[in-house]
Design an enzyme around this catalytic site. Sequence first.
Site, PDB file in Angstrom:
ATOM      1  N   THR A  20       0.832  -1.210   0.000  1.00  0.00           N
ATOM      2  CA  THR A  20       0.000   0.000   0.000  1.00  0.00           C
ATOM      3  C   THR A  20       0.861   1.252   0.000  1.00  0.00           C
ATOM      4  O   THR A  20       0.490   2.277  -0.568  1.00  0.00           O
ATOM      5  CB  THR A  20      -0.908  -0.009   1.251  1.00  0.00           C
ATOM      6  OG1 THR A  20      -1.816  -1.092   1.109  1.00  0.00           O
ATOM      7  CG2 THR A  20      -1.681   1.276   1.422  1.00  0.00           C
ATOM      8  N   THR A  99       1.583  -4.271   4.293  1.00  0.00           N
ATOM      9  CA  THR A  99       1.371  -4.610   5.707  1.00  0.00           C
ATOM     10  C   THR A  99       0.860  -6.041   5.896  1.00  0.00           C
ATOM     11  O   THR A  99       1.034  -6.621   6.971  1.00  0.00           O
ATOM     12  CB  THR A  99       0.338  -3.668   6.357  1.00  0.00           C
ATOM     13  OG1 THR A  99      -0.907  -3.798   5.667  1.00  0.00           O
ATOM     14  CG2 THR A  99       0.798  -2.226   6.341  1.00  0.00           C
ATOM     15  N   ASP A 100       0.225  -6.606   4.853  1.00  0.00           N
ATOM     16  CA  ASP A 100      -0.541  -7.834   5.082  1.00  0.00           C
ATOM     17  C   ASP A 100       0.307  -9.051   5.467  1.00  0.00           C
ATOM     18  O   ASP A 100      -0.145  -9.892   6.243  1.00  0.00           O
ATOM     19  CB  ASP A 100      -1.424  -8.145   3.864  1.00  0.00           C
ATOM     20  CG  ASP A 100      -2.645  -7.230   3.818  1.00  0.00           C
ATOM     21  OD1 ASP A 100      -2.957  -6.609   4.854  1.00  0.00           O
ATOM     22  OD2 ASP A 100      -3.279  -7.132   2.758  1.00  0.00           O
TER      23      ASP A 100
HETATM   24  C1  SIN Z   1      -1.058  -2.989   2.780  1.00  0.00           C
HETATM   25  O1  SIN Z   1       0.104  -2.754   2.465  1.00  0.00           O
HETATM   26  O2  SIN Z   1      -1.593  -2.403   3.756  1.00  0.00           O
HETATM   27  C2  SIN Z   1      -1.941  -3.942   2.056  1.00  0.00           C
HETATM   28  C3  SIN Z   1      -1.387  -4.431   0.773  1.00  0.00           C
HETATM   29  C4  SIN Z   1      -0.142  -5.242   0.952  1.00  0.00           C
HETATM   30  O3  SIN Z   1       0.029  -5.893   1.980  1.00  0.00           O
HETATM   31  O4  SIN Z   1       0.674  -5.239   0.007  1.00  0.00           O
END
Ligand code: SIN
Length: 327
Positions: A20, A99-100
Site C-alpha cells: 500500500t 502490511t498484510d
Molecule cells: C497494505 O500494504 O496495507 C496492504 C497491501 C499489501 O500488503 O501489500
Amino acid sequence: MVNSLSPSLRRIVVLGTGGTIAGRAASGGDNIGYTAGQVSVADLLGGIEAPEGLELAAEQVAQLDSKDMEPDVWLQLARRCAFWLAEADVAGVVITHGTDTLEETAFFLQAVLAPGKPVVLTCAMRPASSLSPDGPQNVRDAIAVAATPAARGVTVVCAGAIHSAFDVQKAHTYRPDAFASGDAGPVGYVEEGAVRRMRDWPESPARSKLLEAGEGAAMQWPRVEIITSHAGATGAIVDLLLQERAMGVAEPVRGLVLAATGNGTVHHVLEAAALRAQDAGVAVLRATRCASGRILPRPDDKLRDAGALTPVKARIALMLELIGTAA
Ligand code: SIN
C-alpha cells in the site's frame, strides 16, 4: 537506482517490494480502493532527506501486493539484504513492504540473516495517492532506525513504534497504527528522528544456512499447510493431504501447523488426524491462535509446540527446519 558515493559517506539502502505504501487510488480520498505496488521505491524516497552524514540509495526488488508474497521473493530479498549489509559503508537496510504479510517477511529475514546491522521494514496503511498518506513519515522513521549506530536485527517500524521481527503482528485492518508486539511490547519508539529504546534489539542465537545455497540457486520449498482448530473441527483436510501423499503428488505435504486454541489445545478429532499425519512422517507443530502469550508445554504433549510463534511464523520456522537450514 544505486548512488555511487565517496567512501567517507555511509549509506542506507532502501529496498522496495510494493504494498500500500506504493499504492495508488483514482482519488485522494480513497484509502481502500487502490492498487498496491504502483510507485517505485525511488519515487517513494523523493522529498525524504537522509540523516546528516548519510546518503540514501534505492533498489526495487519486487513490486507486489504482499498478500501474494512467495518464498522465492523472500529469498531474493534476503540475498539483496545480505549483499548490501556486507558493504562496509552500508549502515543499514530499509525495506518498503505491504502490511498484510509484513510480519512473515520480517520473521523470515531475521531467521536467515540474523543481521548484526539493522534491517528495518516499513509500510503504510494508506496509499501513496492518499490526501494524508502515512508512508512518508514511516519511511523517515525507518531510516532513522537504520541510521542508529547500535541498532541491529530485523525490526518493523510503523506509526512511530519499532517492533521486533519475533513479536510483531498486524493487529488492525484499517488504522495507521496497525501493528502490535503483544506481551513483549515494542522495542522502542521513533520521535522526531530520535530512537527511544525500551528493550533489546532482536537477536537470534544463530542464522539459518539458507543463503549458503548460493546466489541464483533455486530453492525447493517444502509444502507446509496451516489448519485451524475450532469448534466443530474435523480431520478431513488432514486426511485429504495424507491421501495426496499416498498417491505420490508432485508436492506432497511435508509439514502441518495446527493453529491451536488457547495454550495449544486441539479439537480431539483434528488432533487424532494430526497424530495420523505425524505417524505417516509429516512434521506437525502446534501454534496458538491467541494474539498474545505463548504455549506452555505439558509433559504429556504428543505434538510439538511452537512456543510464542504465531501460526504463520511457525510455518516459516517449520519450512526452514524441513530444508535443514533452521537456525
Ligand atoms: C497494505 O500494504 O496495507 C496492504 C497491501 C499489501 O500488503 O501489500
